[in-house]
Enzyme design. Structure first.
Site, PDB file in Angstrom:
ATOM      1  N   SER A 117     -12.951   4.234   5.379  1.00 40.57           N
ATOM      2  CA  SER A 117     -13.566   5.508   5.026  1.00 40.57           C
ATOM      3  C   SER A 117     -12.733   6.633   5.613  1.00 40.57           C
ATOM      4  O   SER A 117     -12.180   6.506   6.709  1.00 40.57           O
ATOM      5  CB  SER A 117     -15.004   5.596   5.554  1.00 40.57           C
ATOM      6  OG  SER A 117     -15.549   6.878   5.277  1.00 40.57           O
ATOM      7  N   TYR A 159       0.835  -1.199   0.000  1.00 39.64           N
ATOM      8  CA  TYR A 159       0.000   0.000   0.000  1.00 39.64           C
ATOM      9  C   TYR A 159       0.873   1.254   0.000  1.00 39.64           C
ATOM     10  O   TYR A 159       1.667   1.481   0.926  1.00 39.64           O
ATOM     11  CB  TYR A 159      -0.914   0.042   1.231  1.00 39.64           C
ATOM     12  CG  TYR A 159      -1.938  -1.072   1.312  1.00 39.64           C
ATOM     13  CD1 TYR A 159      -2.202  -1.916   0.235  1.00 39.64           C
ATOM     14  CD2 TYR A 159      -2.664  -1.276   2.479  1.00 39.64           C
ATOM     15  CE1 TYR A 159      -3.146  -2.926   0.322  1.00 39.64           C
ATOM     16  CE2 TYR A 159      -3.617  -2.276   2.569  1.00 39.64           C
ATOM     17  CZ  TYR A 159      -3.846  -3.104   1.492  1.00 39.64           C
ATOM     18  OH  TYR A 159      -4.782  -4.105   1.584  1.00 39.64           O
TER      19      TYR A 159
END
Length: 271
Positions: free
Chosen positions: A243, A56
């Site tokens: 989120s 990532y």
């Protein structure tokens, strides 16, 4: 919050994924402030399990996560951190090097859970698990798992791991039934292995499914919460939504407390 316990290792039903923290495929340091704020708010609303990977943002997601955890003042033992070794680093020596690099970026002494991120063509799982097992023996990793493994690869991993395999992390949501069709979910449930569902919310699908919207309205929850509750109501299934929005983070976390009947689970299974 509901939990799953596997061989004395307890994980919350809902954790926090860090894909897009610090960038995506490449590091984006211009997004650091936003990424740090997302981790801080996730900690504030009560997340305790954070899932990341060396892939990532080229490792920058681990750096941001580590910085945010240290800045929060939350005790290390109250946070569960999962990271993953990339598919090009599955040789014995590379596994050790990758884990050391992840720990350095995170600023941690150990990982609670360390996964093989993706299987690679021609991989030698015996050699890979030689490294993974050594990391457990040295205390640098507490528990092992895999990600995106099919049934044959998962069974081989169970044989090669010196400690009980904790999870197989896979794409799983109401419209994505791959783990059911290929037998992975059933095998996990029958063998005390967690299925960690990533990409649990297909937002366009959720927002456009009339039956899902109607049931959510009837129960007084959002359709996204209902989709997450469908996952967390299943035996041995946990999930890691992400989120940047604190309100949505809280809604996602609270979805684990929504109880669905067997009839509701079956109804949503057919959607």
């Amino acid at each position: 919050m509901r939990y799953e316990t596997i061989n004395n290792f307890t994980l919350p039903k809902v954790g926090f994924g860090t894909w897009r923290i610090g960038g995506e495929t490449f590091a984006d340091r211009n997004s650091d402030e936003r990424s740090m704020a997302a981790i801080r708010s996730a900690l504030d609303v009560g997340y305790t399990h954070f899932d990341t990977a060396e892939f990532y943002a080229q490792g920058h997601a681990e750096e941001v996560l580590g910085q945010a955890i240290r800045a929060s003042g939350v005790a290390r033992e109250k946070i569960l951190v999962t990271s993953k070794v990339w598919m090009s680093h599955l040789r014995y020596a590379d596994v050790l090097t990758s884990c050391e690099a992840s720990l350095r970026r995170l600023g941690l002494d150990y990982l609670d859970l360390y996964l093989i991120h993706w299987p690679s063509v021609g991989m030698n799982l015996a050699d890979t698990f030689k490294g993974l097992n050594q990391l457990v023996r040295e205390g640098k990793v507490r528990h092992l798992g895999v990600s995106n493994f099919n049934l044959k690869q998962l069974k081989t991993s169970v044989e090669q791991s010196e400690t009980p395999l904790v999870t197989n992390q896979c794409s799983y949501c109401i419209p994505d039934w791959t783990v059911v069709k290929n037998g992975v979910l059933e095998y996990c449930q029958q063998n005390n292995i967690l299925l960690t569902a990533y990409s649990p919310l297909k937002h366009r699908y959720v927002a456009g499914n009339k039956d899902l919207l109607a049931m959510a309205a009837q129960k007084g929850v959002t359709p996204q919460q209902l989709a997450l509750a469908w996952l967390t109501s299943q035996k041995g299934v946990i999930t890691i939504p992400m989120s940047f929005n604190p309100a949505h983070q809280l809604e996602n976390l609270q979805a684990a407390d929504i109880v669905l009947s067997a009839e509701e689970i079956e109804f949503l299974r057919r959607k």
